[in-house]
Write a protein that holds these residues in place. Structure first.
Motif, short mmCIF file in Angstrom:
data_model
loop_
_atom_site.label_atom_id
_atom_site.label_comp_id
_atom_site.label_asym_id
_atom_site.label_seq_id
_atom_site.Cartn_x
_atom_site.Cartn_y
_atom_site.Cartn_z
N THR A 1 -18.19 51.21 -7.02
CA THR A 1 -17.07 52.13 -7.18
C THR A 1 -17.47 53.56 -7.55
OG1 THR A 1 -15.98 50.17 -8.02
CG2 THR A 1 -14.71 52.20 -8.05
N PRO A 2 -18.32 53.77 -8.58
CA PRO A 2 -18.61 55.17 -8.94
C PRO A 2 -19.20 55.98 -7.78
CG PRO A 2 -19.68 53.64 -10.45
CD PRO A 2 -19.04 52.81 -9.42
N ILE A 3 -20.10 55.39 -7.00
CA ILE A 3 -20.67 56.12 -5.86
C ILE A 3 -19.61 56.34 -4.81
CG2 ILE A 3 -22.53 56.19 -4.15
CD1 ILE A 3 -24.09 54.26 -5.68
N ALA A 4 -18.84 55.29 -4.51
CA ALA A 4 -17.83 55.38 -3.45
C ALA A 4 -16.82 56.49 -3.74
CB ALA A 4 -17.11 54.04 -3.30
N ILE A 5 -16.38 56.58 -5.00
CA ILE A 5 -15.39 57.58 -5.37
C ILE A 5 -15.93 58.99 -5.13
CG2 ILE A 5 -14.23 58.62 -7.36
CD1 ILE A 5 -13.64 55.84 -8.36
N MET B 1 -28.59 50.36 -1.45
CA MET B 1 -27.47 50.65 -0.55
C MET B 1 -26.73 51.90 -1.01
SD MET B 1 -26.05 49.39 2.15
CE MET B 1 -24.53 49.34 3.09
N GLY B 2 -26.54 52.03 -2.32
CA GLY B 2 -25.84 53.19 -2.86
C GLY B 2 -26.56 54.48 -2.50
N ILE B 3 -27.87 54.47 -2.69
CA ILE B 3 -28.65 55.68 -2.42
C ILE B 3 -28.66 56.00 -0.92
CG2 ILE B 3 -30.97 56.68 -2.55
CD1 ILE B 3 -31.36 54.85 -5.09
N MET B 4 -28.90 54.98 -0.09
CA MET B 4 -28.93 55.20 1.37
C MET B 4 -27.59 55.72 1.87
SD MET B 4 -31.78 53.54 2.93
CE MET B 4 -33.18 52.68 2.26
N THR B 5 -26.49 55.08 1.41
CA THR B 5 -25.16 55.48 1.85
C THR B 5 -24.86 56.92 1.44
OG1 THR B 5 -24.44 53.19 1.65
CG2 THR B 5 -22.71 54.83 1.83
N ALA B 6 -25.25 57.27 0.21
CA ALA B 6 -25.03 58.64 -0.25
C ALA B 6 -25.75 59.64 0.66
CB ALA B 6 -25.51 58.79 -1.69
N LEU C 1 -7.97 55.39 -3.15
CA LEU C 1 -8.01 54.50 -1.98
C LEU C 1 -9.41 53.95 -1.79
CD1 LEU C 1 -5.98 55.92 1.03
CD2 LEU C 1 -5.71 53.75 -0.16
N ALA C 2 -10.41 54.84 -1.94
CA ALA C 2 -11.79 54.40 -1.78
C ALA C 2 -12.10 53.28 -2.76
CB ALA C 2 -12.75 55.57 -1.99
N ALA C 3 -11.61 53.43 -4.01
CA ALA C 3 -11.84 52.40 -5.02
C ALA C 3 -11.18 51.08 -4.60
CB ALA C 3 -11.30 52.85 -6.37
N ALA C 4 -9.97 51.18 -4.05
CA ALA C 4 -9.27 49.97 -3.61
C ALA C 4 -10.03 49.29 -2.47
CB ALA C 4 -7.85 50.33 -3.16
N ILE D 1 -8.42 61.13 6.72
CA ILE D 1 -8.42 60.84 5.28
C ILE D 1 -8.76 59.37 5.05
CG2 ILE D 1 -6.96 60.75 3.22
CD1 ILE D 1 -5.32 63.05 4.50
N LEU D 2 -8.16 58.51 5.87
CA LEU D 2 -8.39 57.07 5.74
C LEU D 2 -9.85 56.73 6.05
CD1 LEU D 2 -6.81 54.58 4.99
CD2 LEU D 2 -6.28 54.21 7.38
N MET D 3 -10.38 57.34 7.13
CA MET D 3 -11.76 57.07 7.52
C MET D 3 -12.73 57.51 6.42
SD MET D 3 -12.17 57.76 11.57
CE MET D 3 -10.92 58.98 11.89
N ALA D 4 -12.46 58.69 5.84
CA ALA D 4 -13.33 59.18 4.77
C ALA D 4 -13.26 58.28 3.53
CB ALA D 4 -12.95 60.61 4.39
N SER D 5 -12.10 57.66 3.32
CA SER D 5 -11.97 56.76 2.17
C SER D 5 -12.61 55.41 2.44
CB SER D 5 -10.48 56.55 1.82
OG SER D 5 -9.80 57.77 1.77
N LEU D 6 -12.67 55.04 3.73
CA LEU D 6 -13.25 53.74 4.11
C LEU D 6 -14.77 53.76 4.19
CD1 LEU D 6 -10.83 52.49 6.92
CD2 LEU D 6 -11.49 51.15 4.92
N ALA D 7 -15.33 54.91 4.61
CA ALA D 7 -16.77 54.98 4.90
C ALA D 7 -17.68 54.43 3.80
CB ALA D 7 -17.15 56.41 5.28
N PRO D 8 -17.43 54.77 2.51
CA PRO D 8 -18.37 54.26 1.49
C PRO D 8 -17.98 52.90 0.92
CG PRO D 8 -16.93 55.93 0.55
CD PRO D 8 -16.43 55.67 1.93
#
Lengths: 120, 236
Positions: B140-144, B221-226, B156-159, B128-135
């Motif tokens: 924020t909107p993409i990461a969430i 970066m947002g597009i590549m990460t997605a 957590l991802a937002a934080a 769960i932590l790794m999935a929240s850290l990856a993006p």
């Protein structure tokens, strides 16, 4: 001021709509940025019309992060449980990302400069 | 003391006071930063260090604070859109750099995701932590939405996005100086790719070109990460 704010909000809105259309994996603000750029590039709107507003809000971006930054207090407990893992992972990875991106880009630029010199 | 706090709390919880508090404390932060020139004393950090204890002391909950200062949070969107203008102003510098920019950000995205996941794993983080850290390096909107898709916790991802932004904004310029990067495009690209809009806020301080490229980097970066995160799930 009014005209500039209107254009920025208009492109923000268009970006949000486009984002919904493509399933939301790119946020509306980023698409709005691209759309505003394209509108300026293809002379759909005049640069002077957004210049003042765009310059002043982009110069002061950091203040807009205060509400989100203060929000860290809510997650203090969750974060503190795995603090070491989180801090090491974020710090290490952020530094690695910065170094990678900067060096790859600079190498490209150097190689291009060298090629130009060879052609002379 | 408690009686006094109970009497003043309604006034301190108003939009007027809380907005004035944020701007006042941030202004104080700017003065401190300009006087001392110490990188660690970023106005954003100064503001957080003063406001968080203030809210705890006065018993104002974060929800109330957030509700009454949401106009500032809203402005994050328009400020990203406005980067389109800064980019337009600087477009002459980007011509001929398209392939290098895409390659650099793609490599950075791979390195960023793989390293954050592996480092977290090494220190005993769960899935769960790794999935929240990856993006963590994207806005924020993409990461969430990415964290949600891979089984992380959106909050957590937002934080982590904010943490990553603060850290990158702080050390980014130092790292870039240390490794001797001269190119303005490389500097801006690195700041935006690693630390999204907060890195861009710092890049704007370096110069208009750095800031514009950094804004562009947020989007790429947002597009590549997605696109890459689904593959990263195998690492969890």
């Amino acid at each position: 001021m009014i005209r500039g704010s209107f254009y920025i909000l208009l492109f923000y809105f268009l970006g949000e709509m486009l984002s919904k259309l493509i399933g939301g994996f790119v946020p509306g603000s980023v698409l709005g940025m691209v759309l505003l750029f394209l509108a300026l590039y293809f002379k759909v709107i005049k640069p002077e019309s957004v210049k003042d507003v765009a310059t002043s809000i982009t110069k002061n971006m950091a203040v807009f992060f205060v509400p989100a930054g203060v929000g860290l207090m809510v997650y203090a407990e969750l974060v503190s449980k795995s603090l070491a893992a989180i801090l090491v992972a974020i710090a290490g990875s952020t530094i690695l990302t910065i170094i990678t991106v900067a060096l790859v880009q600079e190498n490209f630029e150097k190689r291009r400069a060298k090629n130009k010199e060879l052609q002379k | 003391m408690n009686d006094f706090l109970n009497t003043v709390r309604p006034y301190l919880s108003t939009e007027i006071f809380l907005l004035a508090l944020v701007l006042g404390v941030f202004y104080l932060g700017i003065i401190i930063y300009q006087k001392t020139k110490i990188t660690l004393l970023q106005p954003l950090l100064t503001a957080m260090v003063i406001i968080i204890p203030f809210l705890i002391f006065t018993g104002i909950d974060y929800q109330t604070f957030y509700q009454n200062t949401r106009i500032l949070n809203f402005m994050l969107g328009p400020s990203v859109v406005a980067l389109g203008y800064v980019l337009y102003e600087q477009i002459g510098h980007i011509k001929g750099n398209v392939i290098s920019i895409l390659t650099a950000v793609f490599t950075g995205s791979v390195v960023g995701i793989v390293s954050v996941v592996l480092l977290a794993k090494l220190f005993g983080a769960d899935k769960i932590l790794m999935a929240s850290l990856a993006p963590k390096s994207v806005t924020t909107p993409i990461a969430i939405s990415l964290a949600e898709k891979t089984g992380g916790v959106p909050a957590l991802a937002a934080a982590f996005v904010v943490l990553c932004g603060i850290f990158g904004g702080l050390v980014g310029p130092i790292v870039l100086r240390r490794i001797g990067v001269k190119s303005k495009i490389a500097k801006g690209l690195a700041m935006g790719s690693a630390s999204h809009a907060l890195g861009t806020a710092r890049a704007m301080e370096m110069g208009a070109l750095e800031g514009a490229i950094s804004g562009l980097a947020i989007g790429i970066m947002g597009i590549m990460t997605a696109l890459l995160i689904p593959f990263a799930e195998n690492l969890f």
